[in-house]
Design an enzyme around this catalytic site. Structure first.
Site, PDB file in Angstrom:
ATOM      1  NE  ARG A  99      -4.075  23.762  10.077  1.00 23.02           N
ATOM      2  CZ  ARG A  99      -2.962  23.156   9.767  1.00 23.02           C
ATOM      3  NH1 ARG A  99      -1.806  23.671  10.123  1.00 23.02           N
ATOM      4  NH2 ARG A  99      -2.982  22.029   9.098  1.00 23.02           N
ATOM      5  CB  SER A 132       3.530  21.168  14.924  1.00 20.45           C
ATOM      6  OG  SER A 132       2.373  21.279  15.703  1.00 20.45           O
ATOM      7  CG  HIS A 146      -2.485  22.326  18.348  1.00 19.88           C
ATOM      8  ND1 HIS A 146      -1.118  22.376  18.200  1.00 19.88           N
ATOM      9  CD2 HIS A 146      -2.938  21.644  17.268  1.00 19.88           C
ATOM     10  CE1 HIS A 146      -0.758  21.738  17.095  1.00 19.88           C
ATOM     11  NE2 HIS A 146      -1.845  21.285  16.511  1.00 19.88           N
ATOM     12  CE  LYS A 179       2.059  15.166  10.950  1.00 17.96           C
ATOM     13  NZ  LYS A 179       1.310  16.084  11.806  1.00 17.96           N
TER      14      LYS A 179
HETATM   15  N1  COA Z   1      -3.835  25.173  14.777  1.00 18.84           N
HETATM   16  C1  COA Z   1      -2.569  25.018  14.417  1.00 18.84           C
HETATM   17  N2  COA Z   1      -2.106  23.929  13.806  1.00 18.84           N
HETATM   18  C2  COA Z   1      -2.972  22.945  13.579  1.00 18.84           C
HETATM   19  C3  COA Z   1      -4.318  23.040  13.935  1.00 18.84           C
HETATM   20  C4  COA Z   1      -4.738  24.208  14.554  1.00 18.84           C
HETATM   21  N3  COA Z   1      -5.996  24.391  14.921  1.00 18.84           N
HETATM   22  N4  COA Z   1      -4.934  21.917  13.555  1.00 18.84           N
HETATM   23  C5  COA Z   1      -4.016  21.158  12.976  1.00 18.84           C
HETATM   24  N5  COA Z   1      -2.830  21.774  12.981  1.00 18.84           N
HETATM   25  C6  COA Z   1      -1.592  21.311  12.366  1.00 18.84           C
HETATM   26  C7  COA Z   1      -0.682  20.589  13.260  1.00 18.84           C
HETATM   27  O1  COA Z   1       0.224  21.433  13.858  1.00 18.84           O
HETATM   28  C8  COA Z   1      -0.033  19.628  12.294  1.00 18.84           C
HETATM   29  O2  COA Z   1       1.008  20.277  11.617  1.00 18.84           O
HETATM   30  P1  COA Z   1       2.323  19.498  11.175  1.00 18.84           P
HETATM   31  O3  COA Z   1       1.882  18.502  10.145  1.00 18.84           O
HETATM   32  O4  COA Z   1       3.169  20.565  10.667  1.00 18.84           O
HETATM   33  O5  COA Z   1       2.872  18.796  12.388  1.00 18.84           O
HETATM   34  C9  COA Z   1      -1.109  19.320  11.279  1.00 18.84           C
HETATM   35  O6  COA Z   1      -1.983  20.403  11.360  1.00 18.84           O
HETATM   36  C10 COA Z   1      -1.906  18.095  11.577  1.00 18.84           C
HETATM   37  O7  COA Z   1      -1.556  17.580  12.818  1.00 18.84           O
HETATM   38  P2  COA Z   1      -2.472  16.942  13.891  1.00 18.84           P
HETATM   39  O8  COA Z   1      -3.719  17.717  14.093  1.00 18.84           O
HETATM   40  O9  COA Z   1      -1.641  16.690  15.075  1.00 18.84           O
HETATM   41  O10 COA Z   1      -2.894  15.648  13.203  1.00 18.84           O
HETATM   42  P3  COA Z   1      -1.967  14.498  12.720  1.00 18.84           P
HETATM   43  O11 COA Z   1      -2.281  14.366  11.287  1.00 18.84           O
HETATM   44  O12 COA Z   1      -0.558  14.625  13.077  1.00 18.84           O
HETATM   45  O13 COA Z   1      -2.499  13.306  13.592  1.00 18.84           O
HETATM   46  C11 COA Z   1      -4.076  11.700  14.407  1.00 18.84           C
HETATM   47  C12 COA Z   1      -3.745  12.783  13.407  1.00 18.84           C
HETATM   48  C13 COA Z   1      -3.036  11.521  15.487  1.00 18.84           C
HETATM   49  C14 COA Z   1      -5.364  12.110  15.070  1.00 18.84           C
HETATM   50  C15 COA Z   1      -4.259  10.417  13.584  1.00 18.84           C
HETATM   51  O14 COA Z   1      -3.062  10.101  12.941  1.00 18.84           O
HETATM   52  C16 COA Z   1      -4.704   9.256  14.418  1.00 18.84           C
HETATM   53  O15 COA Z   1      -5.859   9.168  14.792  1.00 18.84           O
HETATM   54  N6  COA Z   1      -3.766   8.323  14.723  1.00 18.84           N
HETATM   55  C17 COA Z   1      -4.040   7.140  15.523  1.00 18.84           C
HETATM   56  C18 COA Z   1      -4.174   5.903  14.652  1.00 18.84           C
HETATM   57  C19 COA Z   1      -5.554   5.804  14.080  1.00 18.84           C
HETATM   58  O16 COA Z   1      -6.554   5.722  14.766  1.00 18.84           O
HETATM   59  N7  COA Z   1      -5.585   5.784  12.745  1.00 18.84           N
HETATM   60  C20 COA Z   1      -6.805   5.800  11.997  1.00 18.84           C
HETATM   61  C21 COA Z   1      -7.238   7.224  11.771  1.00 18.84           C
HETATM   62  S1  COA Z   1      -8.432   7.344  10.519  1.00 18.84           S
END
Ligand code: COA
Length: 156
Positions: A90, A128, A17, A41
């Site tokens: 990734r 994560s 990140h 989640k």
């Molecule tokens: N390096 C390391 N890990 C990474 C990464 C990177 N560059 N990019 C993503 N990841 C990992 C994260 O660690 C995470 O792993 P995990 O599932 O083991 O926890 C996974 O990839 C994805 O996590 P993250 O990037 O935090 O995205 P998310 O899917 O948890 O959350 C939101 C996405 C919060 C942006 C989305 O749910 C959201 O916008 N929510 C608000 C409500 C909304 O507007 N909804 C409509 C959306 S269309």
């Protein structure tokens, strides 16, 4: 000044990140890293702790602000006057989910563009949940997460 929002659950933030924040901060005038609730989640660290961990990890980047937001991402981005949503990629496996999210956000808010940064190959395997699992089972997450996060995982 171009403003971007980098959202995620960051539970906890990893070097992967941080790599994306650095890339975004070198291109945009201001980057808001938003700790946002993913309703699908289960949470581990609370919002405040996640915010504290990211703040500690990116404090050397002066054009980065770390905030907490609970709601729709596009509403947050509009509030911040952002022209872009940043996401990290990734591997191919990330694509489908990211594609769907980007198009859904575009449908809700056509003015905000989603921009993808490729993570450094060193961090392409990181997530994560893997970090949490290793840490819970007593393994070392050195080199996977910033030092302040490592400390927090060990109990602060
Ligand atoms: N390096 C390391 N890990 C990474 C990464 C990177 N560059 N990019 C993503 N990841 C990992 C994260 O660690 C995470 O792993 P995990 O599932 O083991 O926890 C996974 O990839 C994805 O996590 P993250 O990037 O935090 O995205 P998310 O899917 O948890 O959350 C939101 C996405 C919060 C942006 C989305 O749910 C959201 O916008 N929510 C608000 C409500 C909304 O507007 N909804 C409509 C959306 S269309």
């Amino acid at each position: 000044m171009k403003i971007a929002v980098y959202p995620g659950s960051f539970d906890p933030v990893t070097y992967g990140h941080v790599d994306i924040v650095e890339r975004a901060a070198s291109i945009f005038g201001k980057v808001y890293v938003a700790v946002i609730k993913n309703p699908d989640k289960k949470e581990n660290f609370d919002f405040k702790t996640r915010q504290k961990m990211i703040k500690g990890a990116v404090k050397y980047l002066k054009n980065v602000v770390v905030e907490i937001f609970d709601g729709l991402l596009v509403d947050y981005a509009k509030k911040k006057n952002a022209s872009a949503i940043i996401r990290g990629l990734r591997a191919v496996s990330d694509f489908e989910y990211e594609f769907q999210m980007a198009l859904t956000n575009r449908k809700m808010c056509p003015d905000i563009e989603t921009i993808f940064f490729m993570t450094d190959y060193k961090y392409a395997y990181l997530s994560s949940s893997m970090v949490r699992q290793i840490s819970k089972l007593g393994g070392s997450v050195s080199g996977m997460v910033p030092h302040n996060v490592e400390k927090e995982l060990k109990g602060g």
